[in-house]
Design an enzyme around this catalytic site. Structure first.
Site, PDB file in Angstrom:
ATOM      1  N   TRP A 351     -12.418   4.030  16.127  1.00 32.60           N
ATOM      2  CA  TRP A 351     -13.067   2.798  15.634  1.00 32.60           C
ATOM      3  C   TRP A 351     -14.555   3.028  15.432  1.00 32.60           C
ATOM      4  O   TRP A 351     -15.233   2.242  14.799  1.00 32.60           O
ATOM      5  CB  TRP A 351     -12.810   1.629  16.592  1.00 32.60           C
ATOM      6  CG  TRP A 351     -13.543   1.694  17.932  1.00 32.60           C
ATOM      7  CD1 TRP A 351     -13.696   2.780  18.743  1.00 32.60           C
ATOM      8  CD2 TRP A 351     -14.216   0.616  18.600  1.00 32.60           C
ATOM      9  NE1 TRP A 351     -14.402   2.441  19.875  1.00 32.60           N
ATOM     10  CE2 TRP A 351     -14.739   1.119  19.814  1.00 32.60           C
ATOM     11  CE3 TRP A 351     -14.422  -0.737  18.300  1.00 32.60           C
ATOM     12  CZ2 TRP A 351     -15.457   0.335  20.728  1.00 32.60           C
ATOM     13  CZ3 TRP A 351     -15.132  -1.509  19.216  1.00 32.60           C
ATOM     14  CH2 TRP A 351     -15.640  -0.981  20.408  1.00 32.60           C
ATOM     15  N   ASP A 352     -15.067   4.136  15.967  1.00 27.15           N
ATOM     16  CA  ASP A 352     -16.466   4.517  15.772  1.00 27.15           C
ATOM     17  C   ASP A 352     -16.837   4.428  14.289  1.00 27.15           C
ATOM     18  O   ASP A 352     -17.930   4.017  13.936  1.00 27.15           O
ATOM     19  CB  ASP A 352     -16.704   5.972  16.229  1.00 27.15           C
ATOM     20  CG  ASP A 352     -16.263   6.231  17.666  1.00 27.15           C
ATOM     21  OD1 ASP A 352     -15.261   5.641  18.090  1.00 27.15           O
ATOM     22  OD2 ASP A 352     -16.918   7.034  18.352  1.00 27.15           O
ATOM     23  N   GLU A 494     -12.890   0.895  28.194  1.00 25.05           N
ATOM     24  CA  GLU A 494     -11.761   1.771  28.554  1.00 25.05           C
ATOM     25  C   GLU A 494     -11.591   1.966  30.065  1.00 25.05           C
ATOM     26  O   GLU A 494     -10.711   2.712  30.489  1.00 25.05           O
ATOM     27  CB  GLU A 494     -11.923   3.119  27.854  1.00 25.05           C
ATOM     28  CG  GLU A 494     -11.785   2.984  26.340  1.00 25.05           C
ATOM     29  CD  GLU A 494     -11.779   4.315  25.617  1.00 25.05           C
ATOM     30  OE1 GLU A 494     -12.233   5.310  26.194  1.00 25.05           O
ATOM     31  OE2 GLU A 494     -11.311   4.351  24.464  1.00 25.05           O
ATOM     32  N   LYS A 608     -16.998   0.342  31.267  1.00 27.90           N
ATOM     33  CA  LYS A 608     -17.525   1.574  30.682  1.00 27.90           C
ATOM     34  C   LYS A 608     -18.566   1.253  29.612  1.00 27.90           C
ATOM     35  O   LYS A 608     -19.565   1.937  29.473  1.00 27.90           O
ATOM     36  CB  LYS A 608     -16.351   2.343  30.050  1.00 27.90           C
ATOM     37  CG  LYS A 608     -16.725   3.645  29.401  1.00 27.90           C
ATOM     38  CD  LYS A 608     -15.472   4.342  28.863  1.00 27.90           C
ATOM     39  CE  LYS A 608     -15.805   5.695  28.250  1.00 27.90           C
ATOM     40  NZ  LYS A 608     -14.621   6.320  27.648  1.00 27.90           N
ATOM     41  N   GLN A 609     -18.293   0.210  28.831  1.00 29.10           N
ATOM     42  CA  GLN A 609     -19.090  -0.023  27.621  1.00 29.10           C
ATOM     43  C   GLN A 609     -18.981  -1.480  27.177  1.00 29.10           C
ATOM     44  O   GLN A 609     -18.206  -2.247  27.747  1.00 29.10           O
ATOM     45  CB  GLN A 609     -18.566   0.879  26.513  1.00 29.10           C
ATOM     46  CG  GLN A 609     -17.113   0.567  26.127  1.00 29.10           C
ATOM     47  CD  GLN A 609     -16.434   1.726  25.426  1.00 29.10           C
ATOM     48  OE1 GLN A 609     -15.656   2.442  26.033  1.00 29.10           O
ATOM     49  NE2 GLN A 609     -16.724   1.884  24.154  1.00 29.10           N
TER      50      GLN A 609
HETATM   51  C1  BGC Z   1     -15.191   5.488  23.987  1.00 28.31           C
HETATM   52  C2  BGC Z   1     -14.508   4.937  22.765  1.00 28.31           C
HETATM   53  C3  BGC Z   1     -14.849   5.816  21.567  1.00 28.31           C
HETATM   54  C4  BGC Z   1     -14.524   7.260  21.858  1.00 28.31           C
HETATM   55  C5  BGC Z   1     -14.962   8.186  20.750  1.00 28.31           C
HETATM   56  C6  BGC Z   1     -14.794   6.932  24.182  1.00 28.31           C
HETATM   57  O1  BGC Z   1     -15.482   7.469  25.276  1.00 28.31           O
HETATM   58  O2  BGC Z   1     -14.837   4.742  25.126  1.00 28.31           O
HETATM   59  O3  BGC Z   1     -14.914   3.616  22.523  1.00 28.31           O
HETATM   60  O4  BGC Z   1     -14.143   5.382  20.463  1.00 28.31           O
HETATM   61  O5  BGC Z   1     -15.181   7.662  23.042  1.00 28.31           O
HETATM   62  O6  BGC Z   1     -16.334   8.125  20.562  1.00 28.31           O
END
Ligand code: BGC
Length: 776
Positions: A351-352, A494, A608-609
């Protein structure tokens, strides 16, 4: 690192390494990665070191090593390593004395220059090299090395060619093919990926000169297993400069231009191509590449007047990499989470791309955004297969995506679990499902910003409808509550797996379904022919009934009465709260896992984010500033920003809440993920989404640009230490220049287009004719 090196014309264009340390090779290999979207070359030094990672990737050439592994972008045979011997001693900066070391990446021209003096056994040598991957000729990379023994005569020997003794951390993706040296001059290596059967034709040639005059040296020829080299040797007098130019090309049977051609044709094509490049020579080829870079910068450069010079460098660095990593030439290819700068995430797209990288292109170079959106259309087959395999309907996009037909490619096993000692299972490929509405969102954003009807008619509407079909089939009826739930998912955060009703996922699925309902009516009345085609293909009439029935019954978690906090999912707010200070102040991300396993983390209120914050960002108008602030205050202290995606979203949200200091601080932290002082953050490759996020901090955050319900809004919130920012913006196909001063917003139209550009600034509507100045 030195981030202040550029002066005058090159002020804030140079990323420089000013000392050599063989323990920190990964940093510059990744942040100085060269590329043109067709290929990316990690900037390993010419001479070899134990801890180096030498990578060269060609977009879209995925291969699966064996049944137990997922497809990945293979590391192809290398051109960059040179064995340089000076008076019989291998050039090795771990020995001897180094003077005046520097390696500069010029972001403006895409060239790396490396220079130093090396003193060994009493002889001082001056070394200078330049290297570029052409932005003009996508198959081309070139290296130039000049060596001058300064105080004595020396025998200089350079072994150079193509080295196929490479792998992806041990996985060998190639069958060795033919090797050949034509006329002692043109070196060829063929190889074939083991599974996807893509043929690679790699060629290289050299040109030599002494003190500027071209010379011929009869080279020794050397052919070994997966290796072919020539060896040039020359006695060079003190003060004489020996120069080697190496021009190299890659062609593959996956390239569009060679579509349908046999390998035989490609070999002939590649040989002719290299002969022509060789005639042109390093300098001419470089000028052509520079011209292409100039065009790109003219279209995208952002000028910042900040008290902190680094801010200007940071956005240029981000934009440089966004160009280098994006396969703009071929819509069958996506952008990797590490671009083309390292093996991390195997070259896969997440999704980045949609939420972090695409907006830059959508608003600046829409034709490239179109290619990225089309990539998802190309992958529809795999998305439909994934839905079907999981018992759903429509298009369920893979969490990780590679070649267009591959479908889901997320690996199943990851890092060690500190409790069990076994590998942790990666659930994202099974249950991180929000990617499907992220794709729909980016597509809609592209459509609203560009008004590209042709794209939507041919590709876009089909995706919008098919993603809605997926969500309708994905919803689960809760008899007790009489509402639809989405259970057992991973949201953007995540650190929470197998949760029910992740707010982001539920709201976005709801949005996706409503969008499909809206476009059903629009297309039926405005584009009846298209409607009939899509209706036949996707059974829109019967789906519409389902969508309308279900969408109003989706559970959308509301802010709690007592504190306006929206539950991130059904259980987050009831989990343990622990002191996170140690992890909030960590030096390296993921330090939590030194103390807890992922299962344990799942039971703690730690994120995490950005999760809820991404929701506020995308569906901005649905939530009041008070609700945003309440949730910020609750969730941010529990968020470790362990994903590089997190900081930029928080920066934009802080801007939205008018917390300028916080927003600027987050921008700085995001800027320093790859470009900062930490020498270890980029070892696996640059952080592609975060680099897109830096652009968003400036344009969507500080300048307050947003597409809301199809309308343009500009509510600037310039950081206190910025005086001005000027940037290009493309709206409905018209190029605008936006200038944000402390209290004045200026919007200028750069073409004669008659389109009246309508936008709002802090609630007041304006219509742009040619130029408008607005006090804010
Ligand atoms: C993140 C995801 C991201 C992926 C690739 C993961 O560590 O939690 O949101 O899409 O890294 O960058």
């Amino acid at each position: 690192m030195n981030y202040n090196k550029g002066t005058e014309d090159l002020k804030n264009w140079i990323v420089s390494e000013d000392s050599f340390n063989s323990n920190n090779l990964g940093k510059c290999e990744a942040i100085m990665c060269l590329g043109n979207g067709y290929m990316g070359v990690r900037s390993a030094t010419e001479e070899k070191y134990l801890k180096e990672i030498r990578n060269h990737f060609v977009s879209g050439t995925f291969n699966k090593f064996d049944e137990n592994e997922v497809t990945e972008l293979p590391n192809i045979p290398d051109f960059t390593q040179l064995d340089i011997n000076l008076n019989g001693e291998r050039l090795d900066l771990e020995k001897g004395e180094i003077k005046n070391y520097s390696r500069d990446l010029n972001l403006k021209s895409g060239v790396i220059t490396r220079e130093f003096n090396w003193i060994f056994k009493g002889i001082e040598y001056h070394f200078i090299s330049r290297r570029f991957v052409s932005l003009k000729d996508l198959n081309l990379m070139a290296i130039e090395v000049c060596i001058t023994p300064l105080n004595a005569e020396a025998t200089v020997s350079i072994t150079s060619g193509i080295n196929g003794q490479v792998s992806n951390s041990g996985a060998q993706h190639f069958h060795e093919g033919e090797k050949r040296i034509y006329n002692k001059k043109f070196i060829e290596m063929l190889s074939k990926t083991t599974n996807s059967k893509i043929d690679f034709v790699q060629m290289t040639t050299h040109k030599l000169s002494l003190n500027g005059d071209e010379i011929e040296i009869d080279p020794d020829l050397n052919m070994d297993r997966r290796k072919v080299n020539v060896i040039y040797k020359l006695d060079v007098k003190a003060g004489e400069e020996f120069k080697l130019e190496k021009i190299s090309t890659v062609n593959t049977t996956r390239d569009l231009v060679h579509d349908g051609k046999e390998l035989k044709d490609i070999r002939i094509y590649a040989l002719n191509q290299l002969e022509n490049f060789e005639k042109e020579g390093f300098e001419t080829l470089l000028e052509k590449s520079k011209t292409e870079w100039n065009k790109k910068w003219a279209a995208m450069d952002i000028k910042i007047d900040s008290e902190v010079e680094f801010d200007q460098l940071a956005i240029r660095f981000a934009q440089y990499h966004l160009i280098v990593m994006t396969p703009a030439h071929d819509s069958r290819m996506g952008v990797g989470a590490k671009g083309l700068s390292g093996e991390g995430y195997k070259g896969h797209s997440f999704w980045d791309t949609e939420l972090f990288i695409m907006p830059f292109f959508t608003y600046t170079m829409p034709e490239i955004a179109r290619s990225l959106a089309k990539y998802r259309f190309e992958t529809l087959g795999g998305a439909r297969r994934k839905a079907n395999d999981n018992g759903y309907m429509g298009a369920m996009f893979p969490w990780e995506s590679a070649w267009k037909d591959d479908g889901e490619v997320t690996p199943v096993w990851g890092a060690v679990d500190i409790v069990t000692g076994k590998a942790t299972k990666i659930w994202s490929g099974f249950i991180e499902q929000h990617i499907t509405c992220d794709v729909a969102y980016a597509l809609w954003q592209y459509y609203m910003v560009t008004k590209d009807e042709e794209f939507m008619e041919n590709y876009g509407f089909e995706i919008l409808f098919d993603t809605a079909i997926f969500w309708a089939s994905r919803l689960e009826w809760n008899e007790e509550k009489k509402e639809y739930h989405i259970n057992n998912v991973i949201g953007p955060d995540e650190y929470k797996e197998h949760v029910n009703n992740n707010a982001f996922t539920n709201y976005m699925a709801h949005w996706n379904l409503n969008l499909a309902i809206e476009y059903y009516s629009k297309i039926k009345s405005e584009k009846p022919e298209l409607f009939n085609i899509l209706n036949k293909k996707l059974e829109l009439d019967s789906n519409l009934k389902v969508w309308k029935d279900k969408v109003v019954k989706i559970y959308l978690p509301e802010p709690r009465k007592e504190d306006s906090v929206i539950p991130q999912d059904d259980t987050y707010l009831s989990k343990d709260i622990i002191d996170l200070t140690k992890y909030k102040n960590q030096e390296h991300v993921g330090s939590l896992f030194k103390d807890y396993s992922l299962d344990q983390v799942n039971e703690i209120q730690v994120s995490k984010q950005a999760d809820m914050m991404v929701l506020f960002y995308l569906l901005e108008n649905r939530f009041s500033t008070d609700v945003k602030r309440a949730n910020w205050n609750y969730y941010e202290p529990k968020t470790l920003h362990d994903s590089s995606l997190s900081l930029s979203t928080h920066c934009v949200l802080a801007s939205d809440m008018n917390d300028k200091e916080m927003a600027y601080d987050l921008f700085r932290r995001a800027s320093e993920i790859d470009l900062g002082p930490n020498m270890k953050t980029s070892d696996h490759g640059i952080h592609a989404a975060s680099l897109g996020g830096i652009w968003q901090c400036i344009v969507n955050g500080f300048s307050g640009v947003r597409m809301l319900g199809g309308e343009l809004r500009i509510d600037p919130k310039l950081p206190e230490n910025w005086n001005e920012v000027i940037f290009p913006l493309n709206w409905h196909g018209v190029n605008l220049t936006i200038k944000v001063d402390k209290n004045l917003l200026t919007v200028v139209k750069n073409s004669d287009s008659d389109e009246k550009i309508k936008f709002t600034v802090y609630g007041t509507e304006y219509i742009l004719d040619k130029k408008i100045e607005i006090k804010y």
